[in-house]
Design a protein around this motif. Structure first.
Motif, PDB file in Angstrom:
ATOM      1  N   THR A  16       6.883   1.530 -21.030  1.00 46.04           N
ATOM      2  CA  THR A  16       6.601   0.915 -22.322  1.00 46.04           C
ATOM      3  C   THR A  16       6.406   1.968 -23.401  1.00 46.04           C
ATOM      4  N   VAL A  17       5.789   3.082 -23.000  1.00 43.62           N
ATOM      5  CA  VAL A  17       5.581   4.136 -23.996  1.00 43.62           C
ATOM      6  C   VAL A  17       6.916   4.626 -24.527  1.00 43.62           C
ATOM      7  N   ALA A  18       7.836   4.852 -23.569  1.00 42.50           N
ATOM      8  CA  ALA A  18       9.131   5.387 -23.973  1.00 42.50           C
ATOM      9  C   ALA A  18       9.912   4.383 -24.818  1.00 42.50           C
ATOM     10  N   LEU A  19       9.752   3.105 -24.482  1.00 40.36           N
ATOM     11  CA  LEU A  19      10.533   2.101 -25.198  1.00 40.36           C
ATOM     12  C   LEU A  19      10.013   1.840 -26.607  1.00 40.36           C
ATOM     13  N   ALA A  20       8.737   1.475 -26.674  1.00 39.00           N
ATOM     14  CA  ALA A  20       8.196   1.062 -27.962  1.00 39.00           C
ATOM     15  C   ALA A  20       7.367   2.178 -28.555  1.00 39.00           C
ATOM     16  N   GLN A  21       7.727   2.600 -29.732  1.00 41.71           N
ATOM     17  CA  GLN A  21       6.936   3.598 -30.409  1.00 41.71           C
ATOM     18  C   GLN A  21       6.106   2.907 -31.466  1.00 41.71           C
ATOM     19  N   GLN A  42       7.047  -5.073 -41.835  1.00 41.77           N
ATOM     20  CA  GLN A  42       7.863  -6.034 -41.111  1.00 41.77           C
ATOM     21  C   GLN A  42       9.350  -5.747 -41.323  1.00 41.77           C
ATOM     22  N   ARG A  43       9.721  -5.438 -42.558  1.00 39.54           N
ATOM     23  CA  ARG A  43      11.128  -5.129 -42.844  1.00 39.54           C
ATOM     24  C   ARG A  43      11.587  -3.911 -42.048  1.00 39.54           C
ATOM     25  N   TYR A  44      10.688  -2.910 -41.935  1.00 37.82           N
ATOM     26  CA  TYR A  44      11.059  -1.723 -41.161  1.00 37.82           C
ATOM     27  C   TYR A  44      11.259  -2.088 -39.701  1.00 37.82           C
ATOM     28  N   MET A  45      10.368  -2.923 -39.181  1.00 38.43           N
ATOM     29  CA  MET A  45      10.460  -3.291 -37.769  1.00 38.43           C
ATOM     30  C   MET A  45      11.718  -4.115 -37.500  1.00 38.43           C
ATOM     31  N   ASP A  46      12.093  -4.952 -38.454  1.00 37.32           N
ATOM     32  CA  ASP A  46      13.317  -5.733 -38.287  1.00 37.32           C
ATOM     33  C   ASP A  46      14.530  -4.825 -38.187  1.00 37.32           C
ATOM     34  N   ALA A  47      14.500  -3.755 -38.976  1.00 37.76           N
ATOM     35  CA  ALA A  47      15.633  -2.837 -38.984  1.00 37.76           C
ATOM     36  C   ALA A  47      15.597  -1.878 -37.804  1.00 37.76           C
ATOM     37  N   ASN A  48      14.397  -1.596 -37.280  1.00 37.89           N
ATOM     38  CA  ASN A  48      14.246  -0.658 -36.170  1.00 37.89           C
ATOM     39  C   ASN A  48      13.481  -1.320 -35.035  1.00 37.89           C
ATOM     40  N   PRO A  49      14.164  -2.089 -34.192  1.00 38.48           N
ATOM     41  CA  PRO A  49      13.478  -2.917 -33.188  1.00 38.48           C
ATOM     42  C   PRO A  49      12.598  -2.122 -32.224  1.00 38.48           C
ATOM     43  N   GLY A  50      12.884  -0.857 -32.029  1.00 35.78           N
ATOM     44  CA  GLY A  50      12.101  -0.098 -31.056  1.00 35.78           C
ATOM     45  C   GLY A  50      10.743   0.338 -31.553  1.00 35.78           C
ATOM     46  N   VAL A  51      10.465   0.098 -32.817  1.00 34.62           N
ATOM     47  CA  VAL A  51       9.249   0.660 -33.408  1.00 34.62           C
ATOM     48  C   VAL A  51       8.297  -0.443 -33.839  1.00 34.62           C
ATOM     49  N   THR A  52       7.021  -0.246 -33.556  1.00 36.64           N
ATOM     50  CA  THR A  52       5.994  -1.152 -34.054  1.00 36.64           C
ATOM     51  C   THR A  52       5.226  -0.432 -35.157  1.00 36.64           C
ATOM     52  N   VAL A  53       5.105  -1.072 -36.303  1.00 37.38           N
ATOM     53  CA  VAL A  53       4.334  -0.461 -37.386  1.00 37.38           C
ATOM     54  C   VAL A  53       3.054  -1.271 -37.594  1.00 37.38           C
ATOM     55  N   ASN A  54       1.936  -0.613 -37.365  1.00 37.94           N
ATOM     56  CA  ASN A  54       0.645  -1.255 -37.616  1.00 37.94           C
ATOM     57  C   ASN A  54       0.137  -0.832 -38.978  1.00 37.94           C
ATOM     58  N   VAL A  55      -0.473  -1.775 -39.677  1.00 37.47           N
ATOM     59  CA  VAL A  55      -1.093  -1.416 -40.948  1.00 37.47           C
ATOM     60  C   VAL A  55      -2.606  -1.563 -40.783  1.00 37.47           C
ATOM     61  N   LEU A  56      -3.317  -0.518 -41.138  1.00 36.02           N
ATOM     62  CA  LEU A  56      -4.768  -0.510 -40.975  1.00 36.02           C
ATOM     63  C   LEU A  56      -5.399  -0.447 -42.350  1.00 36.02           C
ATOM     64  N   GLU A  57      -6.202  -1.455 -42.691  1.00 33.67           N
ATOM     65  CA  GLU A  57      -6.778  -1.355 -44.025  1.00 33.67           C
ATOM     66  C   GLU A  57      -7.971  -0.413 -44.038  1.00 33.67           C
ATOM     67  N   THR A  58      -8.128   0.307 -45.119  1.00 33.87           N
ATOM     68  CA  THR A  58      -9.249   1.239 -45.265  1.00 33.87           C
ATOM     69  C   THR A  58      -9.970   0.895 -46.569  1.00 33.87           C
ATOM     70  N   PRO A  59     -11.247   1.300 -46.716  1.00 26.55           N
ATOM     71  CA  PRO A  59     -12.018   0.880 -47.893  1.00 26.55           C
ATOM     72  C   PRO A  59     -11.386   1.339 -49.204  1.00 26.55           C
ATOM     73  N   ASP A  60     -11.560   0.514 -50.219  1.00 27.36           N
ATOM     74  CA  ASP A  60     -10.988   0.819 -51.520  1.00 27.36           C
ATOM     75  C   ASP A  60     -11.743   1.961 -52.199  1.00 27.36           C
ATOM     76  N   GLU A 310       1.578  11.470 -32.587  1.00 28.39           N
ATOM     77  CA  GLU A 310       2.378  11.693 -31.393  1.00 28.39           C
ATOM     78  C   GLU A 310       3.870  11.510 -31.667  1.00 28.39           C
ATOM     79  N   ASN A 311       4.184  10.768 -32.722  1.00 27.83           N
ATOM     80  CA  ASN A 311       5.594  10.565 -33.088  1.00 27.83           C
ATOM     81  C   ASN A 311       5.832  10.957 -34.540  1.00 27.83           C
ATOM     82  N   PRO A 312       5.673  12.229 -34.867  1.00 29.55           N
ATOM     83  CA  PRO A 312       5.776  12.588 -36.291  1.00 29.55           C
ATOM     84  C   PRO A 312       7.123  12.235 -36.900  1.00 29.55           C
ATOM     85  N   ASP A 313       8.192  12.309 -36.097  1.00 27.93           N
ATOM     86  CA  ASP A 313       9.507  12.033 -36.688  1.00 27.93           C
ATOM     87  C   ASP A 313       9.651  10.568 -37.057  1.00 27.93           C
TER      88      ASP A 313
END
Lengths: 422, 281, 365
Positions: A16-21, A42-60, A310-313
C-alpha cells in the motif's frame, strides 16, 4: 502460521505504501479558503489517481500557526509535506525547506510570478516557496462622501488625506458624533510594521533595512512621516487606533463611521456584502505618498515543501499544481484571492469577478516587501523592535527622532549590520 | 429599634453585595449572548446597542452547522472526564498518604508534585511533544496523559488539605473495628470527603476542558481528535483575516451551558455535602 | 480545637510497636504515592529537566545550529541591572537647562553601559534631588517581572476577598442560592481564549464597545478610552478580567473548605456568646487555613504564569513573564533565553508557595 500471516501483513503494508502516496498540505483554516483548497486537492487526486492529498487546517492566527510549524520542524516530522507559509517566513524557515528548482516545472513557473515575491522567496539562489496568493495595503475611500464634500478623487499625498479626512470628519460629526476621518492598524504588532513601512517608503525613507543589509531607518524622511502619523491619533483617527488591528478598522469602516481606511484587499468583498452600510459607496486606490511614490506593504502566502517529507517530489508537484495558472484563476474568481501570476491580472474572467485587480496592478507588482529575507533568522526581532518604536511614537511616549535613534541601536545589536542612508 | 434598623441595614447591604457580585460575574456572559444574537451589521454598529434590535439566530445556526465543533464537544468531554477521574483517583491515593500517614520525605514529595506545574505551558510543550512522539500515542490519550501535568498537582494538594482536616478519631475508630488502611480509605475517607472530591473534580474538569496549547499541538495531525478550544481557534470567517465575533460568542455560550448544567446536576451532591459534610468531630 | 488534633492517625504510642507499624505505614504510603510518581516520571521529568538544561545553553528552536553550554549567560542577559546617575543637561554656557520649571537631564543612552552588554532604561527616578536611571540588559523582561508580580498580587488579593464573600454567602441559606451557585461558575467555565475576546469586545477603544458607550452615556470620558492602549489602564484592565475569571475557582474551593468545618464548633462558640465576627476569626478562618493556603498557592501559580489574556489582548504591547517567554521562543527561536525566563517564573512560584505555607502555618510535616 503466525509467521506467514505476519509476512503477509508486511507485504500488504509495504504494497500500500508503494501504491498510494499521501501528501499532506497544512493550509489556512478559513471557511471559503479551506473549501477552495479542498476542491483543488480533489482535482489533483482526480488527475493523479495514485496520490492522496490531505488538507490540514491550521489556526488563522499567525503566531499560533508559526508555533505549530516550528514544533513540526523541531521534531523533524514527516507528517506534513507542504506548508502554507507567510511572505515573511521563507528566510527564517530556510533550513527546513527544499529548493524547488530541483523539481521539474519550477524554473518556468517562477518566470510567471511577480518577481518581487519570487525574489523574496529565494534564499542563496534556492527557490524555497512558490507564491500562492498575494496581499497589499490599499486605501479604501468613501466615494459618496468625497463627492458630498466636493473632492474629485482619492488623495494622492498624506497631506491631502489629512485635509480631506478633517473636512469630512468635521462635516459628518454634526450628525454622527462617532465619525472619524481615517482608520488604520496602530496596535503593537506585525500589522504596524506593514503600515509603518508604507509610510516610510512612501516618504523616501527606505525600508527599515535595505535588501543589501544596511540599517537605514534613522533618517529625516522616516522621522518626519512617523511624527506625522502620530499627529493623526486623536485628530483624524480615534485615540484607540493604537490598539487597532485589521478587523477593528474594518468594523468601524463597514458600519459607515469612517471616510478612509488602510486595509488589505479582503475588506473589499466584505464591504460590498449584503447588509454592509458602505456597500457600493466606496472604492480602493493606492495609498497616498509623502515625498516619494506610493508604497503598499507586500503580504500573502506561499507554498513550501518540507525537507522532512517522505515524498518531496510528489509534494512539490502538488504545490506546483496548487499555484498554477488555472488554480489561481479559480481562487481569484471564487475567493477574490489575489493571484501572484502576472498574466491573471489581464484575464477577462478574473477582471469581471474582481474589477479592482486591473486598476491596482501596479500596486500589487510594486508592493514593498518587509526586510524579512535579508534579516533572517532575526526578522521577528527586527520587526518587533520597529513596531514597538513606532507604537511608542504613536502613543506619545517618545518623539520619532529619539525613537528612531534608539531603534537604530537596537537593530545594530540584533543584526550586526552597518548603518547608512536609504 | 436600633437593633432592628441595624438588622435591616445589614440585610440591605448583604443583598446589595450579592447583586453587585452577581452583575460583575454575569455581565460578560450577558454581553456575549447579546452579541451572539445580533446581526452582523448591528454588531459593528457605533455606538453599540444594549439589547439586540432584531434577534438573529444565524450565529447559533452556524455553530451547529460546524461539524468539527460538535465533534470537539464529544472529544472534550471524553478527554476532560478521563483526566478528572484519573486525577481524582491518583490524587486521592497520594492525598491519603500525604495527609494522613507518617513517612520520611513527605515535604519533598509535596514539592516535587507541585513542581510539575510550575513552568508555563509553552516552556514544557516542546519536551512534552517529544515524549508523546516517543510513546507513539494517538491524540486523545496524549491529551489525557499530558493534562495530568497540571490537574494532578492540583488534586493532590487539595485532597491532602481536605484529608488532613478530617478528625483522627474517625479513622482510629475504624481501625479499632478491624479495618485495614485501604478499607479505611474506601469506606471512611472517600465518603466523608465526597463534597470536596466533587468540587475538586469540577475544578480539574474545567481546567482540562479549557486547555488549548497542548491540544492544538497534539491534535494537529489528527483533526478528528480536536477539542472545543482548538475547534474554536480554527473558527474563522469566510475570508482570511475576518473574525466572526458573533459566531465565536455563540460558540462560547453553547460550550458553557452544558458545563453549567453539569454543575446543577452535581449541585445536589454539593448541597448534600454542605449539610452532611459537617463532620462529627 | 480540631487543629491541635491533627496528628497522624494510625500510630499508637508504644515505641516498639510503633516502629513495626510505622514501617508498614511508610510502605503503604509509598505504594499510594507510586502512581503519582509514575506519572511524573512519564510525562514531567523530561520536559522539566529539558527546560532547566536548555536555560544554560545557546539552544535555538527548530534549528540545526549546534547547541553550546554557556553557563549563566542567558540569566546574565535576562537579569543584569544597573543604576546610574543622570547628569543635568547643560547649555553652551554650562548652565542647567530648565524647561517648564523642570530641570532637564541627559538621556540615558549615553550614560548606560553598552559593553559587554547593552543596557537600556527600565525606569528613571529622583532620589535626594538627583536623577537616576535603572538600566537592564533586558528592560522588557524586568518590566514583565514587575508587571506580572503586581498583577498577581492584586488579582489574588481581590479574588480571595471576593471568593471568601461569595463562599460565606453561599454557605448561608437564601432564596435563589442554587441559581447563584451555578451562575457563579460561568466565568470559570468560559474557555479562556474566548473570555479574553469577550472582554476585548466589551472594552473596545471606541463606542463599538459596551464600556465606552456606557461610560460616555453617563457622562464619563469621550467614548474613546483605550483600556488596552493607555499604559495606566492596561494592568487594571487585565486584573479586572482575571478577577472575573478566577473568583469562582477561589469561591468554590473555599466553599468546599467551609463544608468540612464541624458545625459543633459554631454551636459551642454560640454558647460562649461569641459574635458572628468573632466566630469568623476564631473558628472559620483557622479551620479554613489549609484550604485557603492551597487555593492561594494555585491561584498565585496561575497568575504568575499568566499567558492567555496578556497574549490575546496586549500582544507585544506589554508582556507577562510567560508571554515574554513565548515570544522569545516562537518569534526569536531563542530556547535558551526563553527557558531561563521560565526558570525565573519557577523560582518565583516556589518562593510564593513557601511563603504561603509558612505564613498560614500549614506545613505538611
Amino acid at each position: 502460521m503466525k509467521k506467514i500471516l505476519f509476512s503477509l501483513a508486511m507485504v500488504l503494508a509495504l504494497g500500500t505504501v508503494a501504491l498510494a502516496q499521501t501528501v499532506t498540505v497544512a493550509a489556512g483554516a478559513v471557511g471559503q479558503e479551506l473549501e477552495l483548497i479542498k476542491a483543488a486537492a480533489q482535482r489533483y487526486m482526480d488527475a493523479n489517481p495514485g496520490v492522496t492529498v490531505n488538507v490540514l487546517e491550521t489556526p488563522d492566527l499567525a503566531t499560533d500557526r508559526l508555533g505549530l510549524y516550528l514544533q513540526f520542524f523541531e521534531a523533524q516530522s514527516s507528517e506534513i509535506d507542504v506548508y502554507q507559509i507567510d511572505v515573511i517566513w521563507p528566510g527564517d524557515l530556510a533550513e527546513h525547506l527544499v529548493d524547488l528548482y530541483q523539481f521539474p516545472g519550477f524554473a518556468e513557473a517562477a518566470q510567471e510570478h511577480f518577481p518581487a515575491i519570487v525574489e523574496n522567496n529565494t534564499v542563496d539562489g534556492q527557490l524555497l516557496a512558490i507564491p500562492w496568493f498575494t496581499d497589499a495595503g490599499l486605501l479604501y475611500y468613501r466615494t459618496d462622501l468625497l463627492e458630498k464634500y466636493g473632492f474629485d478623487g482619492p488623495p494622492a499625498t498624506w497631506d491631502e488625506l489629512e485635509d480631506m479626512a478633517m473636512t469630512i470628519q468635521e462635516g459628518e460629526r454634526a450628525t454622527n458624533p462617532d465619525f472619524w476621518g481615517y482608520v488604520w492598524q496602530g496596535n503593537s504588532y506585525e500589522g504596524l510594521t506593514c503600515d509603518g513601512i508604507e509610510w516610510v517608503a512612501s516618504n523616501n525613507g527606505g525600508s527599515i533595512i535595505s535588501p543589501d543589509g544596511v540599517i537605514t531607518i534613522n533618517n529625516p524622511n522616516a522621522i518626519e512621516i512617523i511624527d506625522q502619523a502620530a499627529s493623526w491619533v486623536g485628530t483624524i483617527s480615534p485615540g484607540g487606533v493604537t490598539g487597532f488591528g485589521e478587523e477593528d478598522a474594518r468594523n468601524l469602516w463597514q458600519s459607515g463611521n469612517s471616510a478612509f481606511m488602510r486595509n488589505w484587499p479582503y475588506a473589499f468583498s466584505l464591504g460590498n456584502s449584503e447588509g454592509s452600510a458602505v456597500a457600493g459607496l466606496f472604492d480602493v486606490a493606492p495609498l497616498p505618498a509623502g515625498k516619494g511614490s506610493p508604497a503598499a506593504c507586500l503580504g500573502g502566502w506561499q507554498l513550501a515543501v518540507s525537507k522532512y517529507s517522505e515524498n518531496p517530489d510528489v509534494a512539490a508537484d502538488v504545490a506546483l499544481f496548487l499555484a498554477s495558472y488555472d488554480e489561481q484563476k479559480i481562487r481569484a474568481i471564487q475567493g477574490s484571492l489575489n493571484p501572484t501570476i502576472m498574466a491573471l491580472y489581464e484575464d477577462p474572467d478574473v477582471l469581471e469577478a474582481a474589477p479592482f485587480f486591473g486598476s491596482l496592478y501596479d500596486v500589487f507588482t510594486g508592493a514593498q516587501p518587509r526586510p524579512s529575507t535579508v534579516t533572517a533568522p532575526n526578522y521577528a526581532q527586527v520587526s518587533r523592535a520597529f513596531f514597538t518604536a513606532v507604537h511608542d511614537v504613536l502613543t506619545g511616549q517618545q518623539d520619532a527622532e529619539t525613537a528612531m535613534a534608539l531603534l537604530e541601536l537596537d537593530l545594530e545589536a540584533i543584526t550586526g549590520f552597518p548603518t547608512g542612508a536609504p | 429599634m436600633n437593633k432592628k434598623t441595624r438588622l435591616v441595614l445589614g440585610q440591605v447591604f448583604f443583598w446589595l453585595l450579592i447583586t453587585l457580585i452577581f452583575i460583575y460575574l454575569m455581565f460578560p456572559f450577558y454581553w456575549a449572548t447579546v452579541s451572539a444574537l445580533k446581526t452582523e451589521q448591528e454588531l459593528i454598529q457605533t455606538p453599540t446597542s444594549y439589547f439586540p434590535k432584531e434577534l438573529s439566530l444565524q450565529n447559533f445556526a452556524a455553530v451547529f452547522r460546524n461539524d468539527s465543533f460538535l465533534r470537539g464537544l464529544l472529544n472534550s468531554t471524553i478527554v476532560a472526564l478521563s483526566v478528572t477521574v484519573l486525577s481524582l483517583l491518583i490524587g486521592s491515593f497520594a492525598g491519603y498518604a500525604l495527609g494522613k500517614m507518617r513517612f520520611r520525605g513527605k515535604s519533598p514529595s509535596m514539592y516535587l508534585i507541585l513542581a510539575m506545574t510550575m513552568f508555563p505551558q509553552i516552556a514544557v510543550l516542546a519536551g512534552l511533544y517529544a515524549v508523546i512522539r516517543t510513546l507513539n500515542l494517538p491524540a486523545i490519550p496524549s491529551m489525557i496523559l499530558s493534562y495530568m501535568i497540571f490537574t494532578l498537582p492540583f488534586t493532590v494538594w487539595v485532597l491532602t488539605a481536605f484529608f488532613k482536616g478530617l478528625p483522627v478519631s474517625l479513622l482510629q475508630a475504624a481501625q479499632v473495628d478491624g479495618a485495614d488502611m485501604m478499607q479505611t480509605f474506601w469506606q471512611i475517607l472517600l465518603p466523608l470527603t465526597a463534597p470536596a472530591l466533587v468540587t475538586t473534580g469540577l475544578l480539574a474538569f474545567i481546567q482540562a476542558w479549557n486547555e488549548y496549547l497542548f491540544a492544538l499541538t497534539f491534535t494537529s495531525i489528527e483533526p478528528t481528535a480536536r477539542t472545543v478550544p482548538v475547534a474554536m481557534a480554527l473558527f474563522s470567517g469566510e475570508i482570511a483575516r475576518q473574525e466572526p465575533v458573533g459566531e465565536i460568542m455563540a460558540a462560547a455560550i453553547v460550550v458553557t451551558i452544558p458545563l453549567v448544567v453539569l454543575v446543577l446536576i452535581f449541585q445536589n451532591r454539593i448541597v448534600d455535602g454542605l449539610t452532611a459534610g459537617a463532620v462529627k468531630g | 480545637m480540631a487543629q491541635t488534633q491533627r496528628q497522624t492517625a494510625l500510630t499508637t504510642t508504644k515505641p516498639r510497636a510503633m516502629s513495626e507499624l510505622a514501617r508498614r505505614e511508610e510502605r503503604t504510603a509509598l505504594w499510594l504515592l507510586l502512581p503519582s510518581f509514575v506519572i511524573i516520571l512519564l510525562i514531567a521529568i523530561y520536559p522539566l529537566g529539558q527546560v532547566f538544561y536548555s536555560s544554560f545553553t545557546s539552544a535555538r528552536f527548530a534549528s540545526s545550529e549546534p547547541t553550546r553550554f554557556i553557563g549563566f549567560e542567558n540569566y546574565r542577559n535576562l537579569l543584569s541591572m544597573t543604576i546610574r546617575q543622570l547628569p543635568p543637561k547643560l547649555d553652551e554656557q554650562g548652565n542647567p537647562v530648565i524647561t517648564d520649571g523642570e530641570r532637564q537631564y541627559e538621556t540615558w543612552v549615553r550614560i548606560l553601559p553598552r559593553q559587554p552588554r547593552r543596557y537600556s532604561s527600565v525606569n528613571e527616578f529622583n532620589f535626594f534631588g538627583r536623577r537616576y536611571v535603572l538600566g537592564a540588559t533586558n528592560a522588557e523582561f524586568i518590566t514583565a517581572i514587575w508587571d506580572t508580580v503586581v498583577f498577581s498580587v492584586v488579582s489574588v488579593v481581590l479574588e480571595t476577598i471576593f471568593g471568601l464573600i461569595i463562599a460565606l454567602t453561599l454557605a448561608t441559606k437564601f432564596i435563589g442560592r442554587g441559581v447563584m451557585r451555578a451562575a457563579m461558575l460561568v466565568p470559570w467555565a468560559i474557555i479562556t481564549v474566548v473570555s479574553a475576546r469577550i472582554w476585548e469586545w466589551i472594552l473596545a477603544p471606541t463606542r463599538l464597545g459596551f464600556m465606552n458607550t456606557f461610560l460616555s452615556d453617563i457622562g464619563i470620558g469621550d467614548g474613546n478610552i483605550g483600556f488596552f492602549t493607555n499604559s495606566s489602564l492596561q494592568l487594571p484592565s487585565m486584573i479586572t478580567m482575571d478577577v472575573w475569571k478566577t473568583t469562582p475557582f477561589m469561591a468554590l474551593l473555599l466553599l468546599a473548605g467551609l463544608a468540612t468545618i464541624p458545625k459543633e464548633l459554631y454551636e459551642a462558640a454560640e454558647v460562649d456568646g461569641a459574635s458572628k465576627i468573632r466566630q469568623f476569626f476564631s473558628v472559620t478562618l483557622p479551620l479554613l487555613a489549609p484550604t485557603l493556603a492551597v487555593a492561594l498557592i494555585f491561584r498565585t501559580l496561575d497568575a504568575l504564569r499568566v499567558f492567555d489574556v496578556f497574549q490575546v489582548v496586549l500582544g507585544s504591547q506589554r508582556y507577562s513573564m510567560a508571554s515574554f517567554a513565548q515570544d522569545m521562543l516562537i518569534a526569536n527561536r531563542d530556547v535558551g533565553l526563553s527557558s531561563a525566563a521560565s526558570v525565573v517564573i519557577f523560582v518565583l512560584i516556589f518562593a510564593f508557595a513557601i511563603f504561603y505555607i509558612r505564613v498560614l502555618g500549614v506545613d505538611s510535616e
